[in-house]
Scaffold this active site. Structure first.
Site, PDB file in Angstrom:
ATOM      1  CB  CYS A  65      -0.902   0.014   1.223  1.00 14.35           C
ATOM      2  SG  CYS A  65      -2.000   1.454   1.275  1.00 14.35           S
ATOM      3  CG  ASP A 198      -6.385   7.140  -2.951  1.00 16.48           C
ATOM      4  OD1 ASP A 198      -5.456   7.545  -2.228  1.00 16.48           O
ATOM      5  OD2 ASP A 198      -7.007   6.085  -2.733  1.00 16.48           O
ATOM      6  CG  ASN A 199      -3.084   5.575  -4.691  1.00 19.84           C
ATOM      7  OD1 ASN A 199      -2.694   5.304  -3.555  1.00 19.84           O
ATOM      8  ND2 ASN A 199      -3.997   4.854  -5.313  1.00 19.84           N
TER       9      ASN A 199
END
Length: 796
Positions: A65, A198-199
């Site tokens: 992750c 996100d990310n």
């Protein structure tokens, strides 16, 4: 680590953005993956097609992750993400077909096709999860990208993407889309919501609050995370593991084996892991074990795994394990153990933390502190990891934070480390002005004019007068705590950015204790006054949850019982209340203002309509209050305090606003989403008032989708009953193709001109929505239309 190189499915980390799709036997039989876009032959594949048309292969791949080790950064400053510890990393044998083979079959159009977009079969508020890869990478078999249906020789489990998912080796886990339904070959990158929101690895100067409020950062492709960075962690000694050392050692050569893992991205091999026991003055090389290399010795094939052949593959897609034997006597002299991995491109873990808004890709040196306790015969060493994952407390970072140590570049050599427990301070922002030295007595503080409010936070005195007009919660939120200690209320509500602003209003330090105030919450032996309204503006009062009802995908009504079933609430129209409760997992007190949607004449209960900002949208870590409310069950208690607010609708066109009584007959309303809650009270008071036949209301209600429109039945009823006195116009920013009920897109100046009243002396605008919408859209549009936004705009 105990499970070894291959992680069992039940231990493999899980990160999903919403509910896991339910795939029953019938759904499985009809499951297909559509491959389309800029290709010569678009095709829809069944699982059987993939297995029969392409070579089945298995690859060992470590997934990580992007938030692995995030808790370390969250201790320094709460970010937009969950509290991952150092175990957001797992390895499995993934079986499927090469993505490159599938792309070769559909033949992307040369010169046009640039990206491969993957979309999952999950259902999220902003559409299914999706992200993309460069076509040049996806078409390269050496990158190892798979369409996988099995994990460790068994069908995927639901949490891990059943029946089929993408596996992208060497990149963050967020690129390996689960429950795969669509592959689109495109000229542009994915436009999916979470591909942008996100990310992202944002610049260090950007605070979490600023990042959340400024969309441009998330749209910039420079900040997209793909390949993993180099990282390592220490697993042994474990957190709070102890080691007894005799003062008269029988074996002076006694050794202890330090152990841990390391990985890197992009197929790069970890070339070494160095360990220091003296804060980087000297380093020792550990022994690195590469289990992945055992698969390079020979090829393997069978009906389940297909071909598992790494004999000619140089890429490294898996974690490795390092170990180092050190003398116990060396540990006795050390204050900290530090580990640093280096990969074959000479990328290495930095000494200092790179603090960023999402706290992703945290890979500073992993440090284990050594605490020492002497007894008559032994020296006891206790090993302390930087954090404990999740909401649990523990770790040297939380323990040392109150000392003022810079946790982004810690030093362990100066003060002696002794085992103790110190409650960490909330937040890391300084709340004071170092140039202010004034001492303020309790008498001077209490005697201050309440219209020029002073209040106390953590023993420091602040003058809120200059901020009364600017305060987002309205002036009453400050006036309500004038002459009081507001520490609990302030810290429960405000973000790090808001706390940073507080120092500007610091005027001195309280030199003594304030007079004892009335208890701030109810006690079991209190006898309620059933004739008096329930709410009290200076006192927290408990209510019990009696019912929770789902309204749509993210909104719920919460009904709470008052002290007595015949008791009135005592809430003027247009006012709101504070809601306070403790988070069940961490015990942290959270607090926020809400406007009830209870009927004006209701007794014995109070009802809130609340949109929960869970971690699946723009708010990557979710809202603190949402997390707390989402865990409530019938029978739980929360506390209320109020009423508060700068606006009251008194009836028949009469209002009380900022202490002035005015008469307004033409009311324009602008609201978005759950901003309907303060508005509905005013609408009821106007349109259900039989004595008021002349007040007119024009309303614009903005939402993302038709499903997001709250209280729609009641609004439609107002429209039917109000005739010419009430008009409502809906606009949706993400409508379905069938939407015919209003405008498309966000509120703009032309909507304001067409659907709200023209400016007049009898006019007033009521608005409730996100701060960004108020500042960037509503205020400018009203000004362009001629409204006096200072005197005629009320923002709830």
């Amino acid at each position: 680590m105990s499970a070894g190189f291959v992680t069992p499915a039940h231990l493999h980390f899980v990160r999903n953005h919403g509910a896991v799709p339910r795939v029953d036997e019938g759904t499985l039989r009809t499951w297909t993956i559509r491959v389309h876009g800029l290709v010569q032959r678009g095709t829809t594949f069944t699982l059987h097609d993939l297995k029969s048309m392409f070579q089945t292969v298995t690859l060992p791949v470590t997934l990580v992750c992007a938030g692995n080790r995030r808790k370390e950064q969250n201790v320094v400053r709460k970010s937009l993400g969950f509290n991952w510890g150092a175990a957001g990393v797992s390895t499995a044998l993934w079986t499927g077909v090469y993505l490159a083979d599938v792309l070769d079959y559909v033949r992307p159009l040369k010169g046009q096709a640039k990206h491969v977009i993957f979309e999952g079969g999950d259902s999220l508020p902003n559409g299914p999860y999706g992200t993309s890869q460069r076509l040049s990478w996806a078409a390269n078999k050496e990158k190892g990208m798979l369409l996988a249906w099995a994990m460790n020789g068994l069908p995927l489990e639901p949490d891990h993407g059943f029946p089929i998912r993408v596996i992208i080796p060497g990149q963050i886990g967020g690129r390996s889309v689960k429950w795969l339904k669509s592959i689109e070959i495109s000229a542009q990158e994915s436009q999916h919501h979470l591909h942008f929101w996100d990310n992202k690895f944002l610049p260090r100067h950007l605070s979490p609050d600023a990042a959340r409020d400024e969309p441009s950062w998330w749209q910039d492709p420079k900040y997209l995370i793909t390949e993993l960075n180099v990282n390592s962690a220490i697993s042994h000694p474990a957190h709070l593991e102890t080691l007894e050392i005799s003062r008269e050692p029988k074996d002076p050569s006694r050794m202890y084996t330090l152990r841990g893992y390391a990985y890197s991205g992009g197929g790069r091999r970890v070339s070494r892991v160095e360990v220091s026991l003296d804060e980087g003055a000297t380093w020792q090389l550990s022994t690195v074990n590469y289990p992945e290399d055992q698969y390079r010795d020979m090829a393997y094939a069978d009906e389940v795994y297909g071909t598992l052949d790494l004999t000619e593959r140089d890429t490294s897609f898996c974690w490795c394990f390092w170990s180092l034997d050190v003398p116990v006597s060396a540990l006795a002299k050390a204050n900290v153990i530090e580990a640093c991995a280096v990969d074959e491109s000479m990328n290495m873990q930095p000494r200092d933390m790179y603090l960023n808004a999402t706290s992703m890709m945290n890979n500073c040196l992993f440090r284990v502190a050594i605490l020492k306790k002497e007894t008559e015969r032994n020296l006891q060493l206790t090993f302390e990891h930087p954090t404990v994952a999740g909401t649990a407390s523990g770790g040297w970072m939380e323990r040392l934070k109150p000392t003022g140590m810079d946790l982004t570049r810690p030093s362990f050599s100066d003060p002696p480390l002794v085992p103790n427990v110190v409650a960490p301070l909330e937040g890391s922002t300084s709340l004071t002005n170092p140039d202010v030295t004034r001492r303020i007595s309790p008498g001077e503080f209490v005697g201050q004019d309440k219209q020029h409010p002073w209040f106390v936070v953590r023993g420091e005195v602040y003058d809120g007068t200059p901020f009364l007009k600017e305060h987002p919660g309205g002036a009453d939120s400050i006036l309500l705590v004038a002459g009081e200690d507001a520490t609990d209320d302030f810290l429960a509500i405000h973000s790090e950015d808001a706390r940073a602003k507080l120092a500007k209003f610091h005027i001195g330090t309280l030199s003594g204790l304030l007079p004892t105030a009335e208890a701030v919450s109810d006690h079991a032996h209190d006898t309620p006054d059933r004739a008096a309204p329930f709410l009290e503006p200076k006192r927290w009062k408990s209510v019990k949850l009696v019912e929770v009802t789902r309204v749509n995908h993210d909104s719920f009504t919460y009904r709470f019982a008052l002290e007595d079933e015949d008791q009135t609430l005592g809430l003027p129209v247009g006012q709101h209340v504070f809601v306070r409760l403790k988070q069940k997992d961490s015990g942290t007190v959270v607090q926020r203002a809400y406007t009830p949607v209870s009927r004006r004449d209701s007794v014995g209960s109070i009802e809130f309509l609340i949109k929960l900002y869970m971690p699946n949208e723009k708010y990557l870590s979710g809202g603190k209050m949402s997390a707390a409310l989402g865990k409530l069950v019938v029978g739980d208690e929360v506390e209320l305090k109020g009423p508060l607010g700068s606006f009251i609708w008194e009836g028949d066109g009469h209002i009380l606003y900022r202490g002035m009584r005015l008469r307004r007959r033409e009311i324009g309303v602008i609201c978005a989403g759950s901003g309907i809650t303060p508005i509905i009270q005013v609408l009821r008071a106007i349109l259900r008032d039989s004595s008021d036949t002349s007040t007119r209301v024009w309303m614009i209600y903005a939402n993302r989708t038709e499903e997001d429109i709250l209280l729609r039945d009641e609004l439609d009823a107002f429209h039917r009953e109000g005739h010419q006195r009430f008009t409502i116009h809906h606009t949706l920013s993400n409508p379905s193709t069938e939407w015919k009920g209003g405008s498309l897109g966000r509120i703009n100046e032309s909507m304001v001109r067409e659907y709200l009243p023209s400016p007049s002396k009898e006019g007033l605008i009521l608005a409730c929505g996100p701060e960004e919408m108020m500042n960037l859209t509503v205020r400018p549009a009203l000004k362009m239309c001629g409204w006096d936004v200072e005197g005629q705009l009320v923002i709830f």
